[in-house]
Design a protein around this motif. Structure first.
Motif, PDB file in Angstrom:
ATOM      1  N   PRO A 240      45.556  42.878  44.990  1.00 33.03           N
ATOM      2  CA  PRO A 240      44.623  41.629  45.704  1.00 33.03           C
ATOM      3  C   PRO A 240      44.267  42.979  47.146  1.00 33.03           C
ATOM      4  O   PRO A 240      44.991  43.132  47.572  1.00 33.03           O
ATOM      5  CB  PRO A 240      44.858  40.491  46.212  1.00 33.03           C
ATOM      6  N   GLU A 241      43.031  42.106  47.648  1.00 31.44           N
ATOM      7  CA  GLU A 241      42.469  43.104  48.965  1.00 31.44           C
ATOM      8  C   GLU A 241      43.608  41.824  50.089  1.00 31.44           C
ATOM      9  O   GLU A 241      43.303  40.622  49.601  1.00 31.44           O
ATOM     10  CB  GLU A 241      41.710  43.181  49.020  1.00 31.44           C
ATOM     11  N   THR A 242      43.339  41.989  51.508  1.00 33.67           N
ATOM     12  CA  THR A 242      43.472  40.557  52.152  1.00 33.67           C
ATOM     13  C   THR A 242      42.431  39.897  53.051  1.00 33.67           C
ATOM     14  O   THR A 242      43.029  38.669  53.661  1.00 33.67           O
ATOM     15  CB  THR A 242      44.530  41.141  53.560  1.00 33.67           C
ATOM     16  N   THR A 243      41.385  39.814  53.019  1.00 31.95           N
ATOM     17  CA  THR A 243      40.180  39.103  53.319  1.00 31.95           C
ATOM     18  C   THR A 243      40.077  37.801  52.672  1.00 31.95           C
ATOM     19  O   THR A 243      39.866  36.484  52.928  1.00 31.95           O
ATOM     20  CB  THR A 243      38.787  39.963  52.837  1.00 31.95           C
ATOM     21  N   ASN A 244      40.143  38.253  51.200  1.00 32.89           N
ATOM     22  CA  ASN A 244      39.383  37.128  50.221  1.00 32.89           C
ATOM     23  C   ASN A 244      40.910  36.510  49.732  1.00 32.89           C
ATOM     24  O   ASN A 244      41.749  37.229  49.622  1.00 32.89           O
ATOM     25  CB  ASN A 244      38.644  36.977  49.751  1.00 32.89           C
ATOM     26  N   THR A 245      40.831  34.628  49.378  1.00 27.96           N
ATOM     27  CA  THR A 245      41.695  34.758  48.387  1.00 27.96           C
ATOM     28  C   THR A 245      41.895  35.177  47.372  1.00 27.96           C
ATOM     29  O   THR A 245      41.199  35.068  46.888  1.00 27.96           O
ATOM     30  CB  THR A 245      41.983  33.071  48.759  1.00 27.96           C
ATOM     31  N   VAL A 246      43.255  34.940  47.118  1.00 30.30           N
ATOM     32  CA  VAL A 246      44.062  35.399  45.738  1.00 30.30           C
ATOM     33  C   VAL A 246      43.219  34.595  44.499  1.00 30.30           C
ATOM     34  O   VAL A 246      41.979  35.219  43.862  1.00 30.30           O
ATOM     35  CB  VAL A 246      45.051  35.477  44.664  1.00 30.30           C
ATOM     36  N   GLU A 247      42.524  33.209  44.461  1.00 26.59           N
ATOM     37  CA  GLU A 247      41.806  32.509  43.677  1.00 26.59           C
ATOM     38  C   GLU A 247      40.878  33.382  43.562  1.00 26.59           C
ATOM     39  O   GLU A 247      40.090  33.197  42.508  1.00 26.59           O
ATOM     40  CB  GLU A 247      41.872  31.081  44.051  1.00 26.59           C
ATOM     41  N   MET A 248      39.619  33.888  44.391  1.00 26.92           N
ATOM     42  CA  MET A 248      38.923  33.976  44.373  1.00 26.92           C
ATOM     43  C   MET A 248      38.742  34.809  44.344  1.00 26.92           C
ATOM     44  O   MET A 248      36.766  35.479  43.042  1.00 26.92           O
ATOM     45  CB  MET A 248      38.433  33.955  46.299  1.00 26.92           C
ATOM     46  N   GLN A 249      39.712  36.691  44.169  1.00 25.74           N
ATOM     47  CA  GLN A 249      39.444  37.671  44.142  1.00 25.74           C
ATOM     48  C   GLN A 249      39.539  36.667  42.512  1.00 25.74           C
ATOM     49  O   GLN A 249      39.296  37.926  41.412  1.00 25.74           O
ATOM     50  CB  GLN A 249      40.233  38.880  44.562  1.00 25.74           C
ATOM     51  N   LYS A 250      40.395  36.865  41.410  1.00 21.50           N
ATOM     52  CA  LYS A 250      40.474  36.725  40.092  1.00 21.50           C
ATOM     53  C   LYS A 250      40.039  35.725  39.532  1.00 21.50           C
ATOM     54  O   LYS A 250      38.738  36.207  38.946  1.00 21.50           O
ATOM     55  CB  LYS A 250      41.322  35.575  39.863  1.00 21.50           C
ATOM     56  N   ALA A 251      38.604  35.018  40.375  1.00 18.23           N
ATOM     57  CA  ALA A 251      37.410  34.240  39.893  1.00 18.23           C
ATOM     58  C   ALA A 251      36.828  35.356  39.574  1.00 18.23           C
ATOM     59  O   ALA A 251      36.033  35.954  39.143  1.00 18.23           O
ATOM     60  CB  ALA A 251      37.063  33.508  40.830  1.00 18.23           C
ATOM     61  N   GLY A 252      36.105  36.112  40.558  1.00 19.00           N
ATOM     62  CA  GLY A 252      35.701  37.457  40.659  1.00 19.00           C
ATOM     63  C   GLY A 252      35.884  38.643  39.457  1.00 19.00           C
ATOM     64  O   GLY A 252      34.460  38.620  39.008  1.00 19.00           O
ATOM     65  N   TRP A 253      36.988  38.918  39.792  1.00 19.13           N
ATOM     66  CA  TRP A 253      37.422  39.388  38.265  1.00 19.13           C
ATOM     67  C   TRP A 253      36.841  39.095  36.916  1.00 19.13           C
ATOM     68  O   TRP A 253      36.620  39.695  36.216  1.00 19.13           O
ATOM     69  CB  TRP A 253      38.008  40.397  38.503  1.00 19.13           C
ATOM     70  N   GLN A 254      37.646  38.394  37.077  1.00 21.11           N
ATOM     71  CA  GLN A 254      36.914  37.570  36.118  1.00 21.11           C
ATOM     72  C   GLN A 254      35.569  37.289  35.936  1.00 21.11           C
ATOM     73  O   GLN A 254      35.604  37.907  34.123  1.00 21.11           O
ATOM     74  CB  GLN A 254      37.945  35.804  35.530  1.00 21.11           C
ATOM     75  N   ALA A 255      34.497  37.054  36.506  1.00 28.43           N
ATOM     76  CA  ALA A 255      33.532  36.895  36.027  1.00 28.43           C
ATOM     77  C   ALA A 255      32.694  38.276  35.496  1.00 28.43           C
ATOM     78  O   ALA A 255      32.316  38.502  34.781  1.00 28.43           O
ATOM     79  CB  ALA A 255      32.723  36.287  37.546  1.00 28.43           C
ATOM     80  N   ILE A 256      33.289  39.013  36.689  1.00 32.84           N
ATOM     81  CA  ILE A 256      32.442  40.310  35.603  1.00 32.84           C
ATOM     82  C   ILE A 256      32.992  40.858  34.631  1.00 32.84           C
ATOM     83  O   ILE A 256      32.453  41.198  33.630  1.00 32.84           O
ATOM     84  CB  ILE A 256      32.929  41.967  36.627  1.00 32.84           C
ATOM     85  N   LEU A 257      34.346  40.556  34.419  1.00 28.42           N
ATOM     86  CA  LEU A 257      34.863  40.500  32.933  1.00 28.42           C
ATOM     87  C   LEU A 257      34.445  40.000  31.705  1.00 28.42           C
ATOM     88  O   LEU A 257      34.012  40.602  30.292  1.00 28.42           O
ATOM     89  CB  LEU A 257      36.213  41.037  33.050  1.00 28.42           C
ATOM     90  N   ASP A 258      34.182  39.020  32.289  1.00 33.85           N
ATOM     91  CA  ASP A 258      33.081  37.998  30.990  1.00 33.85           C
ATOM     92  C   ASP A 258      31.935  38.769  31.008  1.00 33.85           C
ATOM     93  O   ASP A 258      31.107  37.530  30.040  1.00 33.85           O
ATOM     94  CB  ASP A 258      33.166  36.520  31.987  1.00 33.85           C
ATOM     95  N   SER A 259      31.258  38.870  32.130  1.00 36.19           N
ATOM     96  CA  SER A 259      29.682  39.421  31.992  1.00 36.19           C
ATOM     97  C   SER A 259      29.584  41.193  30.733  1.00 36.19           C
ATOM     98  O   SER A 259      28.988  40.768  30.146  1.00 36.19           O
ATOM     99  CB  SER A 259      28.956  39.681  33.178  1.00 36.19           C
ATOM    100  N   PHE A 260      30.943  41.533  31.124  1.00 34.36           N
ATOM    101  CA  PHE A 260      31.279  42.914  30.468  1.00 34.36           C
ATOM    102  C   PHE A 260      31.144  42.072  28.582  1.00 34.36           C
ATOM    103  O   PHE A 260      30.916  42.922  27.727  1.00 34.36           O
ATOM    104  CB  PHE A 260      32.265  43.381  30.586  1.00 34.36           C
TER     105      PHE A 260
END
Length: 141
Positions: A114-134
């Motif tokens: 994870p990076e330190t700017t956004n919450t873990v939940e936000m990062q997980k949701a964003g990466w999951q959304a890209i994976l779902d798009s894939f």
């Protein structure tokens, strides 16, 4: 917002396609520009990919209305065809993507620091959304 959880984050998808197709779609710059976004109001107008240990990649992600864009890139540290990709992002965080053949479907598991700017939940949701798009793009291709 500063995140205090420094453990890795994992997202995954079961893609209804053979592993060879999943691998090709994941790594082809022409395909990357068709799936690498988290929501329909974003797109990926540019992608380059030198898929080999020591090779680099870069994808531009942009809001379709032109209000914001950023480049996402890194350098590959391990590539095992149809099995594994590991890379280091430009900010030093590590990513591991495992591809597992499951009798005509493919399990994709992506684990990242994870990076330190956004919450873990936000990062997980964003990466999951890209994976779902894939997943959606690959299955329709």
């Amino acid at each position: 917002m500063e995140t205090l959880n420094n453990s890795s984050i994992t997202v995954q998808a079961q893609v209804n396609a053979p592993i060879e197709k999943v691998w090709e779609t994941w790594n082809s710059p022409q395909d990357i520009t068709q799936w690498c976004y988290a929501s329909e109001d974003w797109h990926a107008p540019y992608a380059e990919n030198d898929l080999r240990e020591g090779g680099k990649f870069r994808t531009t992600m942009a809001a379709k209305d032109g209000s914001f864009s950023f480049d996402f890139g890194g350098e590959y540290t391990s590539v095992q065809e149809n099995k594994l990709i590991e890379y280091v992002m430009e900010d030093g965080r590590k990513v591991r993507i495992e591809f597992t053949d499951q009798a005509g479907t493919t399990q994709v598991v992506e684990t990242f620091d994870p990076e330190t700017t956004n919450t873990v939940e936000m990062q997980k949701a964003g990466w999951q959304a890209i994976l779902d798009s894939f997943k959606k793009y690959t299955e329709a291709k």
